[in-house]
Design a protein around this motif. Structure first.
Motif: not given
Length: 214
Positions: A36-51
């Motif tokens: 259920s988790i993507s790199i984008r979801k991890i990035a959004d939680k931290i407040g950074i870009s997926p890149t």
């Protein structure tokens, strides 16, 4: 500010961010499931870009494998101090207690290391049969069981089968405890005075069984 100090601050920032990525990913994987988790979801939680995450990890399987490695480093540290226990059966007991302690105190890492299938699937896909971090932990157990056999324990038992039996039994106890099954059965079927010692009693019973194996 000197160039050395600037470089040091950059390195610290990178390491802090790497740890933050792993910390947040661990929380999300365990709460919502790996799929259920993507790199984008991890990035959004931290407040950074997926890149930014891709500067550190190739994909989310690389992230969960990094968490897997962190957990084994922690377990290896606990095992390392037991090398000085000379009597092998006492060392084996100490390893068992240390393993249970690790599982109970680091439930999130334990689930990633031994219950979730994704990290070991990553190992199988990328490293064939090589499993450096897990292999080191099992090697420590093999050496201790071999030392026990040299002292007259488990004389008729196969080294690898006995090591697997010890690990599988203790893992089973830990898994049942962590998932709530052990406490459910204990509360339903054990006398009240024995309910608080269920984990310890299960381990003590294993130790008695191991002592009786010829």
């Amino acid at each position: 500010m000197s160039e050395t100090n600037t470089k040091s601050k950059r390195l610290k920032h990178k390491e802090d961010l790497r740890r933050k990525i792993l910390e947040v990913a661990k929380e999300l994987f365990l709460k919502h499931g790996y799929d259920s988790i993507s790199i984008r979801k991890i990035a959004d939680k931290i407040g950074i870009s997926p890149t930014t995450i891709y500067l550190y990890y190739q994909d989310k399987s690389d992230v969960i494998y990094a968490l897997h490695q962190e957990g084994f480093k922690m377990l290896a540290t606990q095992f390392a101090v037991l090398r000085n226990v000379e009597e092998p059966f006492e060392r084996l007991k100490a390893m068992g207690k240390s393993y249970i302690e690790f599982a109970m105190e680091n439930r999130d890492f334990y689930e990633l290391m031994f219950i979730m299938r994704e990290p070991i699937e990553f190992v199988n896909k990328n490293y064939a049969c090589e499993w450096e971090e897990g292999g080191a932990a099992f090697e420590a157990l093999l050496v201790t069981v071999a030392d026990c056999k040299a002292k007259g324990y488990f004389k008729q038992a196969d080294l690898h089968a006995m090591s697997l039996y010890v690990w599988a039994t203790i893992h089973g106890i830990c898994s049942l405890k962590l998932q709530g099954h052990l406490d459910h059965v204990v509360n339903a079927h054990f006398p009240e005075k024995e309910q608080q010692l269920s984990l310890e009693k299960a381990f003590d019973t294993l130790v008695l069984n191991l002592k009786s194996i010829q």
